[in-house]
Scaffold this active site. Sequence first.
Site, short mmCIF file in Angstrom:
data_model
loop_
_atom_site.label_atom_id
_atom_site.label_comp_id
_atom_site.label_asym_id
_atom_site.label_seq_id
_atom_site.Cartn_x
_atom_site.Cartn_y
_atom_site.Cartn_z
N SER A 243 -2.71 17.24 1.84
CA SER A 243 -2.24 16.45 0.70
C SER A 243 -0.96 17.02 0.14
O SER A 243 -0.93 18.14 -0.38
CB SER A 243 -3.32 16.41 -0.38
N HIS B 160 -1.05 13.28 3.79
CA HIS B 160 -1.74 12.47 2.79
C HIS B 160 -0.87 12.44 1.54
O HIS B 160 -0.50 13.49 0.99
CB HIS B 160 -3.12 13.06 2.47
N ASP C 108 -0.55 10.99 -2.29
CA ASP C 108 -1.26 10.40 -3.44
C ASP C 108 -0.27 9.79 -4.42
O ASP C 108 0.60 10.50 -4.94
CB ASP C 108 -2.08 11.47 -4.17
N MET D 110 -0.06 8.04 -8.05
CA MET D 110 -0.82 7.83 -9.29
C MET D 110 0.07 7.23 -10.37
O MET D 110 1.22 7.65 -10.51
CB MET D 110 -1.38 9.17 -9.78
N HIS E 71 -2.31 6.94 -0.34
CA HIS E 71 -3.49 6.62 -1.15
C HIS E 71 -3.01 6.16 -2.53
O HIS E 71 -2.48 6.94 -3.31
CB HIS E 71 -4.37 7.88 -1.24
N MET F 137 -3.55 5.19 -6.13
CA MET F 137 -4.42 5.26 -7.31
C MET F 137 -3.68 4.56 -8.45
O MET F 137 -3.24 5.19 -9.42
CB MET F 137 -4.75 6.71 -7.64
N MET G 55 -13.65 9.39 -2.30
CA MET G 55 -13.31 10.46 -3.23
C MET G 55 -14.52 11.36 -3.45
O MET G 55 -15.59 10.89 -3.83
CB MET G 55 -12.85 9.87 -4.57
N ASP H 267 -11.65 12.90 0.55
CA ASP H 267 -10.52 13.37 -0.23
C ASP H 267 -11.02 14.13 -1.44
O ASP H 267 -11.59 13.56 -2.37
CB ASP H 267 -9.68 12.15 -0.67
#
Length: 224
Positions: A9, A34, A36, A38, A67, A69, A138, A176
């Site tokens: 990540s 990976h 993320d 957000m 990913h 979010m 998650m 994750d």
Amino acid sequence: MSSPIIAPSILSADFANLQRDVEMINRSEADWFHVDIMDGVFVPNISFGFPVQKAVQKHATKPLDVHLMIVQPERYIKDFKDAGAAVLSVHIEASTHLHRTLQAIKAEGMKAGVAINPHTPVSALEDIIADADLVCMMSVNPGFGGQKFIERTYAKCAALKEMILKQNSNCLIEIDGGVNEITAPKLLAAGADVLVAGNYVFSSSDPLATISSLKKLTGYTHQA
């Protein structure tokens, strides 16, 4: 027996030395990056957006597993494709028209993933599992790295694996959060295919060796 897909990540990387850390992952035995994303609305944190993802893509030699979010993820599908995403996961809790969103992701040439929060039962995925390429489960509450692993994840992973096999789906299970030398073998035994590791990799004194140790874990078969 196949080895797991390892996806470090980038959220746990050193952002002042992002190119260095991306190149380290390139040299490692990891399979994916990976990433993320957000928005501070769906989760109580803001990470980064398209400029940083493009900066990662510029130096990355491995696929970007993105990913989301964020609320209303369907608004940005093409933008994330243009920023280099190979896999794009949206949260079931944030997607009103999940089937349509997955089809839109596939139409852009990406693999379509569904992310699921710790409190959401895997039964919620039953009607969509045949359409998804990946489920990002998650194992911590989303929003921050370095959180404590939720033990219930093992049972959820096993139940999801059973559902996937029952429906003859090729969907991969990605875990994750809280992946380390203790949790990883148990997750693989429960049916996981992809391991996201953040702090465990980037806080290691030897990240390359840490990634290699995860990659060498076996004891299960995943669908390519």
